[in-house]
Structures are given as C-alpha cells and as structure tokens.
Design a protein around this motif. Sequence first.
Motif, short mmCIF file in Angstrom:
data_model
loop_
_atom_site.label_atom_id
_atom_site.label_comp_id
_atom_site.label_asym_id
_atom_site.label_seq_id
_atom_site.Cartn_x
_atom_site.Cartn_y
_atom_site.Cartn_z
N PRO A 76 3.22 -2.65 -25.09
CA PRO A 76 2.57 -3.94 -24.88
C PRO A 76 1.74 -3.97 -23.59
N LEU A 77 2.13 -3.19 -22.60
CA LEU A 77 1.41 -3.20 -21.32
C LEU A 77 -0.04 -2.77 -21.51
N TYR A 78 -0.28 -1.77 -22.37
CA TYR A 78 -1.65 -1.32 -22.62
C TYR A 78 -2.48 -2.43 -23.27
N ILE A 79 -1.84 -3.20 -24.16
CA ILE A 79 -2.53 -4.31 -24.81
C ILE A 79 -2.87 -5.40 -23.79
N ILE A 80 -1.92 -5.68 -22.92
CA ILE A 80 -2.10 -6.75 -21.92
C ILE A 80 -3.20 -6.38 -20.92
N LEU A 81 -3.11 -5.17 -20.37
CA LEU A 81 -4.07 -4.76 -19.34
C LEU A 81 -5.48 -4.58 -19.92
N GLY A 82 -5.54 -4.12 -21.16
CA GLY A 82 -6.86 -3.90 -21.76
C GLY A 82 -7.41 -5.11 -22.48
N ARG A 83 -6.62 -6.19 -22.56
CA ARG A 83 -7.01 -7.38 -23.32
C ARG A 83 -7.43 -6.97 -24.73
N THR A 84 -6.63 -6.09 -25.31
CA THR A 84 -6.93 -5.49 -26.62
C THR A 84 -6.54 -6.42 -27.75
N THR A 85 -7.37 -6.47 -28.76
CA THR A 85 -7.05 -7.20 -29.99
C THR A 85 -6.58 -6.21 -31.05
N ILE A 86 -5.40 -6.48 -31.63
CA ILE A 86 -4.92 -5.69 -32.77
C ILE A 86 -4.94 -6.58 -34.00
N ALA A 87 -5.62 -6.13 -35.04
CA ALA A 87 -5.78 -6.94 -36.25
C ALA A 87 -5.48 -6.10 -37.48
N GLY A 88 -5.08 -6.77 -38.55
CA GLY A 88 -4.87 -6.11 -39.82
C GLY A 88 -5.88 -6.59 -40.85
N PHE A 89 -6.23 -5.73 -41.80
CA PHE A 89 -7.18 -6.11 -42.83
C PHE A 89 -6.83 -5.45 -44.15
N ALA A 90 -7.05 -6.19 -45.23
CA ALA A 90 -6.99 -5.62 -46.58
C ALA A 90 -8.33 -5.91 -47.24
N ILE A 108 -5.12 3.61 -28.35
CA ILE A 108 -5.42 2.36 -27.66
C ILE A 108 -6.09 2.63 -26.32
N LEU A 109 -5.69 3.72 -25.66
CA LEU A 109 -6.27 4.07 -24.37
C LEU A 109 -7.74 4.47 -24.48
N LEU A 110 -8.20 4.79 -25.69
CA LEU A 110 -9.61 5.12 -25.89
C LEU A 110 -10.50 3.88 -25.92
N LEU A 111 -9.88 2.70 -26.10
CA LEU A 111 -10.67 1.47 -26.22
C LEU A 111 -11.13 0.96 -24.86
N LYS A 112 -12.32 0.43 -24.86
CA LYS A 112 -12.82 -0.28 -23.69
C LYS A 112 -12.05 -1.59 -23.52
N ALA A 113 -12.19 -2.23 -22.37
CA ALA A 113 -11.59 -3.55 -22.18
C ALA A 113 -12.11 -4.50 -23.26
N LYS A 114 -11.21 -5.32 -23.80
CA LYS A 114 -11.50 -6.25 -24.89
C LYS A 114 -11.85 -5.53 -26.19
N GLY A 115 -11.38 -4.30 -26.34
CA GLY A 115 -11.62 -3.55 -27.56
C GLY A 115 -10.80 -4.09 -28.71
N VAL A 165 -11.22 8.37 -22.52
CA VAL A 165 -10.55 7.11 -22.22
C VAL A 165 -11.59 6.02 -21.98
N LYS A 166 -11.35 4.87 -22.59
CA LYS A 166 -12.22 3.70 -22.49
C LYS A 166 -13.66 4.01 -22.93
N SER A 167 -13.78 4.71 -24.06
CA SER A 167 -15.11 5.07 -24.56
C SER A 167 -15.50 4.33 -25.82
N LEU A 168 -14.53 3.65 -26.47
CA LEU A 168 -14.79 3.06 -27.77
C LEU A 168 -14.70 1.53 -27.72
N ASP A 169 -15.57 0.89 -28.51
CA ASP A 169 -15.50 -0.57 -28.66
C ASP A 169 -14.50 -0.96 -29.74
N PHE A 170 -14.39 -0.11 -30.78
CA PHE A 170 -13.56 -0.44 -31.94
C PHE A 170 -12.85 0.81 -32.44
N ILE A 171 -11.70 0.61 -33.05
CA ILE A 171 -11.00 1.67 -33.77
C ILE A 171 -10.54 1.09 -35.11
#
Length: 277
Positions: A198-212, A176-183, A156-162
């Motif tokens: 959504p709570l995990y995104i809010i508390l972790g200040r997580t960014t979710i992005a899509g890419f092609a 998502i729980l594996l991401l560090k804060a602001k992951g 938990v909270k070991s990764l910068d990116f996924i």
Amino acid sequence: MGPTLYHDDYNMPKLFIDLGHEITGKIQEVGANVTRFKVGDHVGLGSYVNSCRDCEYCNQFPEYHCARGVTLAHNGVDTEGGYSTFTVVHERYVFKIPDNYPLEFAAPLLCAGVCVYAPMKEHKMDRAGKSLGVIGLGGLAHMAVRLNWQVLGTIVKSLDFIIDAAAEDHPLDPYILLLKAKGVYVVVGAPDEMKFSPLYIILGRTTIAGFAVDGTKITEEMFEFCAENKIYPMIETIPIQYAAEAHDRLLKKDVKFRFVIDIEKSLNDSVLQKETP
C-alpha cells in the motif's frame, strides 16, 4: 463466423465443457419491432445477452454492470453460446460490425478487444506523448499492444499506464514502481490473488482499477476504430472438429493469440462428409 476458444484468462472454475463466446455472424431474420438492424448486417454478440434495461447502468449503456445482473451468452443454462447454427437475441445486445471488417477478426474484439479498449478510453491512454506498459502478453494483452500508441518501458517512473492481463499470480510492486506519479494500473486478467505494498500506492498516488467488457457505445466505437485503422487481432481459424486439439494447445500455451471456430464452414463440411458415398 462463430465463437472463440479460450482458457483461464479469468481463472474460471474448471468445467467439463468449453462455452462459446465472442460470436460474430450475419443477421438472418429480424422481428417486426427491430430498428437497428436489417437482414445481412454484420454483427457481433459479446459476453452477455440480457439485462434489466431499467437501472442506471442500463440507461447509460454500460449494460454489463446492470444492477440486477446480466445473462451471460455462454452460461450453459439459459444460453448455449456460439456453438450453434443461429442465436436469437434482443437487438439491444447486438453490436454492429463494419462491413469491411472481417468477421473472423471481429470475434476476439468482443471480449479481448473491448476489455483493453474500454480502460484506454476511460483513462485517456490515447493522449499524445503518453506511455503504456503491458503485462501478460496473451489474448487480451496483445490487443492492448495493437490498439496502443506508445507501449512498454523498463525504467522506474517511466510509464503513465499499465494494463495487467496476466492470469497467473505475480507480484505487483515491481510493476507499480514503473508508473509515474498519478499513474494508472488497470487489471484485466484475474489471478487468484494480487499482492502489493500500500505504501507504493500512497506515495505514488497510484490508481488501481479493474475492467471487463463494456456496453454498446464503447464496443461499437472500438469496431469503427479498428476498421478505420486496420487493426486486427492475431488469430488461428479452425473447424469445430479441431476444438479438442485446440484446447490441448491452449493448455500448452501453443497459440498466438486466439482460436476462432468457423461454425458455418464446420457444419457445411460435416454435411458434405455425410453425403459423400
């Protein structure tokens, strides 16, 4: 060389034909106004072959996001994809491939490669000391592993990116729980739906992005990077006569990790068979 064969990375509607994309080859002829290429150059053609060339996205070169939409290289209506002896296209949508990078390995980079290289650059995943987790180890994700620096973690909270390349439905919360804060959690696969709290995104200040895929600048930069660092996808080169069997193997997940169809050799072998008495 020719196109690659893939199935269900993006849960596309089931069609009666496999449409060729990720096309590589050599320039045979150039028009009078062409300035970027000459006969004999090694080049690639990605997932799109036209755009408006006049909107903010086209002007800044991520043409894939063209405000008026792009013409796909393999839509089966305006274009026929890579299953052909040649393709005619505006130079704007052709990518330079270094001469020392084999064309059969270059083909999967035009989609699978740039789909993971672009978010790595966008979110600065190449910074020293940063860690990346990869989900769904297939055509796209294995390139994320080969391109990246520090991969995987299970605490938990070991990764910068996924980078999530899984095409089947799966819960996001455990990852998502594996991401560090602001992951940053980047989605490049496309299951039918993705569920998360959504709570995990809010508390972790997580960014979710899509890419092609991306535009000319990033795609050609990726080719240079892979050539310089000798990074190659895992492929199996096949003749087009084997395509049906290859498709059956794809459905059984019996490929690591891309089939590349050698169109030129397939056509030459077909001619030889016809000429043999």
